[in-house]
Design a protein around this motif. Structure first.
Motif, PDB file in Angstrom:
ATOM      1  N   GLY A 197      -8.855  -8.968  -0.033  1.00 45.83           N
ATOM      2  CA  GLY A 197      -8.982  -8.087   1.121  1.00 45.83           C
ATOM      3  C   GLY A 197      -8.333  -8.651   2.367  1.00 45.83           C
ATOM      4  O   GLY A 197      -8.472  -9.840   2.674  1.00 45.83           O
ATOM      5  N   PRO A 205       0.839  -1.205   0.000  1.00 46.96           N
ATOM      6  CA  PRO A 205       0.000   0.000   0.000  1.00 46.96           C
ATOM      7  C   PRO A 205       0.869   1.249   0.000  1.00 46.96           C
ATOM      8  O   PRO A 205       2.007   1.223   0.480  1.00 46.96           O
ATOM      9  CB  PRO A 205      -0.787  -0.126   1.301  1.00 46.96           C
ATOM     10  CG  PRO A 205       0.068  -0.963   2.182  1.00 46.96           C
ATOM     11  CD  PRO A 205       0.797  -1.912   1.274  1.00 46.96           C
ATOM     12  N   ILE A 241     -10.252  -8.993  -6.706  1.00 46.34           N
ATOM     13  CA  ILE A 241     -10.019  -8.253  -5.465  1.00 46.34           C
ATOM     14  C   ILE A 241      -9.618  -9.205  -4.344  1.00 46.34           C
ATOM     15  O   ILE A 241     -10.185 -10.281  -4.201  1.00 46.34           O
ATOM     16  CB  ILE A 241     -11.278  -7.470  -5.038  1.00 46.34           C
ATOM     17  CG1 ILE A 241     -11.690  -6.469  -6.121  1.00 46.34           C
ATOM     18  CG2 ILE A 241     -11.050  -6.735  -3.714  1.00 46.34           C
ATOM     19  CD1 ILE A 241     -12.996  -5.756  -5.831  1.00 46.34           C
ATOM     20  N   TRP A 293      -7.338  -3.611   4.061  1.00 45.46           N
ATOM     21  CA  TRP A 293      -6.502  -3.375   2.884  1.00 45.46           C
ATOM     22  C   TRP A 293      -7.136  -4.110   1.708  1.00 45.46           C
ATOM     23  O   TRP A 293      -7.092  -5.326   1.634  1.00 45.46           O
ATOM     24  CB  TRP A 293      -5.077  -3.866   3.130  1.00 45.46           C
ATOM     25  CG  TRP A 293      -4.125  -3.616   2.001  1.00 45.46           C
ATOM     26  CD1 TRP A 293      -4.281  -2.749   0.959  1.00 45.46           C
ATOM     27  CD2 TRP A 293      -2.858  -4.255   1.802  1.00 45.46           C
ATOM     28  NE1 TRP A 293      -3.194  -2.794   0.123  1.00 45.46           N
ATOM     29  CE2 TRP A 293      -2.311  -3.705   0.612  1.00 45.46           C
ATOM     30  CE3 TRP A 293      -2.146  -5.221   2.501  1.00 45.46           C
ATOM     31  CZ2 TRP A 293      -1.078  -4.111   0.104  1.00 45.46           C
ATOM     32  CZ3 TRP A 293      -0.926  -5.620   2.011  1.00 45.46           C
ATOM     33  CH2 TRP A 293      -0.390  -5.067   0.828  1.00 45.46           C
ATOM     34  N   GLY A 294      -7.757  -3.352   0.831  1.00 44.76           N
ATOM     35  CA  GLY A 294      -8.383  -3.924  -0.350  1.00 44.76           C
ATOM     36  C   GLY A 294      -7.494  -3.755  -1.559  1.00 44.76           C
ATOM     37  O   GLY A 294      -7.122  -2.627  -1.918  1.00 44.76           O
ATOM     38  N   ILE A 295      -7.123  -4.851  -2.177  1.00 47.46           N
ATOM     39  CA  ILE A 295      -6.215  -4.836  -3.327  1.00 47.46           C
ATOM     40  C   ILE A 295      -7.014  -5.225  -4.563  1.00 47.46           C
ATOM     41  O   ILE A 295      -7.591  -6.309  -4.636  1.00 47.46           O
ATOM     42  CB  ILE A 295      -5.053  -5.832  -3.131  1.00 47.46           C
ATOM     43  CG1 ILE A 295      -4.324  -5.548  -1.819  1.00 47.46           C
ATOM     44  CG2 ILE A 295      -4.092  -5.775  -4.314  1.00 47.46           C
ATOM     45  CD1 ILE A 295      -3.333  -6.626  -1.433  1.00 47.46           C
ATOM     46  N   GLY A 296      -7.077  -4.332  -5.534  1.00 48.42           N
ATOM     47  CA  GLY A 296      -7.822  -4.594  -6.760  1.00 48.42           C
ATOM     48  C   GLY A 296      -6.906  -4.760  -7.957  1.00 48.42           C
ATOM     49  O   GLY A 296      -5.681  -4.620  -7.871  1.00 48.42           O
ATOM     50  N   ILE A 351     -13.401  -1.922   0.901  1.00 49.91           N
ATOM     51  CA  ILE A 351     -13.121  -0.796   0.003  1.00 49.91           C
ATOM     52  C   ILE A 351     -11.665  -0.880  -0.428  1.00 49.91           C
ATOM     53  O   ILE A 351     -10.790  -1.244   0.361  1.00 49.91           O
ATOM     54  CB  ILE A 351     -13.398   0.538   0.724  1.00 49.91           C
ATOM     55  CG1 ILE A 351     -14.873   0.632   1.107  1.00 49.91           C
ATOM     56  CG2 ILE A 351     -12.996   1.726  -0.141  1.00 49.91           C
ATOM     57  CD1 ILE A 351     -15.197   1.824   1.985  1.00 49.91           C
ATOM     58  N   LEU A 352     -11.403  -0.544  -1.672  1.00 54.31           N
ATOM     59  CA  LEU A 352     -10.030  -0.607  -2.169  1.00 54.31           C
ATOM     60  C   LEU A 352      -9.155   0.411  -1.451  1.00 54.31           C
ATOM     61  O   LEU A 352      -9.587   1.503  -1.094  1.00 54.31           O
ATOM     62  CB  LEU A 352     -10.004  -0.361  -3.683  1.00 54.31           C
ATOM     63  CG  LEU A 352     -10.702  -1.408  -4.552  1.00 54.31           C
ATOM     64  CD1 LEU A 352     -10.580  -1.031  -6.027  1.00 54.31           C
ATOM     65  CD2 LEU A 352     -10.132  -2.796  -4.316  1.00 54.31           C
ATOM     66  N   GLY A 353      -7.905   0.025  -1.257  1.00 53.49           N
ATOM     67  CA  GLY A 353      -6.949   0.892  -0.583  1.00 53.49           C
ATOM     68  C   GLY A 353      -6.731   0.472   0.860  1.00 53.49           C
ATOM     69  O   GLY A 353      -7.376  -0.445   1.373  1.00 53.49           O
ATOM     70  N   LYS A 383      -7.250   1.395   4.535  1.00 51.34           N
ATOM     71  CA  LYS A 383      -8.187   2.278   5.217  1.00 51.34           C
ATOM     72  C   LYS A 383      -8.285   1.941   6.704  1.00 51.34           C
ATOM     73  O   LYS A 383      -8.149   0.774   7.104  1.00 51.34           O
ATOM     74  CB  LYS A 383      -9.596   2.141   4.618  1.00 51.34           C
ATOM     75  CG  LYS A 383      -9.665   2.281   3.101  1.00 51.34           C
ATOM     76  CD  LYS A 383      -9.437   3.702   2.636  1.00 51.34           C
ATOM     77  CE  LYS A 383      -9.624   3.822   1.125  1.00 51.34           C
ATOM     78  NZ  LYS A 383      -9.360   5.209   0.653  1.00 51.34           N
ATOM     79  N   ASP A 400     -15.159  -8.518   0.270  1.00 48.85           N
ATOM     80  CA  ASP A 400     -14.212  -7.530  -0.247  1.00 48.85           C
ATOM     81  C   ASP A 400     -14.407  -6.171   0.428  1.00 48.85           C
ATOM     82  O   ASP A 400     -15.524  -5.648   0.465  1.00 48.85           O
ATOM     83  CB  ASP A 400     -14.389  -7.360  -1.759  1.00 48.85           C
ATOM     84  CG  ASP A 400     -14.026  -8.611  -2.530  1.00 48.85           C
ATOM     85  OD1 ASP A 400     -13.211  -9.396  -2.008  1.00 48.85           O
ATOM     86  OD2 ASP A 400     -14.557  -8.803  -3.636  1.00 48.85           O
TER      87      ASP A 400
END
Length: 206
Positions: free
Chosen positions: A154, A30, A152, A43-46, A87-89, A91, A85
């Motif tokens: 997470g 990240p 995705i 930590w959502g990785i897309g 939220i991406l990013g 957070k 999943d």
């Protein structure tokens, strides 16, 4: 002469039926991964778009240069693979006031998988850094492959106690592989060779 042709054709079949492999390694981090023991994170990785037939074979999540500078506390750093999943990013998911409880073990979504827990009861100083990794087991790899079907992955990360990054980072690394498949050209040449072998055998019989 026919015997020589047989040898040549069989050799053609054996040498041309080759396989194609697609192996690759990836590391994702990240942009900011500071940890505070009062908070827990997702930590959502897309954008993980694997080719057809490609699977994740092994995976590791690594904490680089983390430090816990308070001695004698009940230290716990929980890392979970999330069933739903996020939220991406990277957070902040919530605030837990250093609860010493894994906020992702039973968060109501069901199916989260604890990858690992790290503890440092000895503590240290601001200048004493440690790095460690969690290797994914077979159950985690299976869940990971199921997760990446929608592109995705997470993670839920819950640091309880004085875990901070000063010069460190979090990294998710994985390797992929694809089952061996015959190369298109090899299939064609191999098929031709088999046909020729069959033709020669029929001639010998006749």
């Amino acid at each position: 002469m026919k015997s020589l042709m047989n040898v040549l054709v069989v050799t053609l079949v054996l040498t041309c039926v080759g396989t194609v492999y697609a192996d690759a390694s990836y590391t994702i981090a990240p942009p900011s991964s500071g940890l505070d023991h009062w908070r827990y994170y997702t930590w959502g990785i897309g954008g993980i778009d694997l080719p057809n037939g490609c699977v994740i074979e092994s995976a590791t999540i690594t904490y680089n240069n983390i430090h816990d500078w308070v001695y004698g506390e009940e230290d716990c750093l929980f890392t979970n693979l999330l069933a739903v999943d996020p939220i991406l990013g990277f957070k902040v998911a919530g605030y837990d006031n250093q609860s010493y409880i894994d906020n992702y073990f039973d968060d109501g979504s069901g199916g989260n998988l604890l990858i690992g827990t790290w503890s440092d009861p000895d503590g240290g100083t601001y200048s004493s850094y440690k790095s460690f990794s969690h290797e994914f087991g077979s159950e985690e790899i299976a869940m990971l492959n199921s997760s990446v079907m929608d592109g995705i992955v997470g993670f839920g990360i819950d640091p309880d106690c004085h875990y901070y990054f000063s010069q460190g980072s979090i990294e998710f690394s994985f390797t992929t592989s694809i089952n061996p498949v015959p190369a298109p050209g090899a299939l064609l040449l191999g098929s031709l060779g088999i046909v020729l072998v069959g033709s020669l055998r029929r001639r010998n019989i006749l």
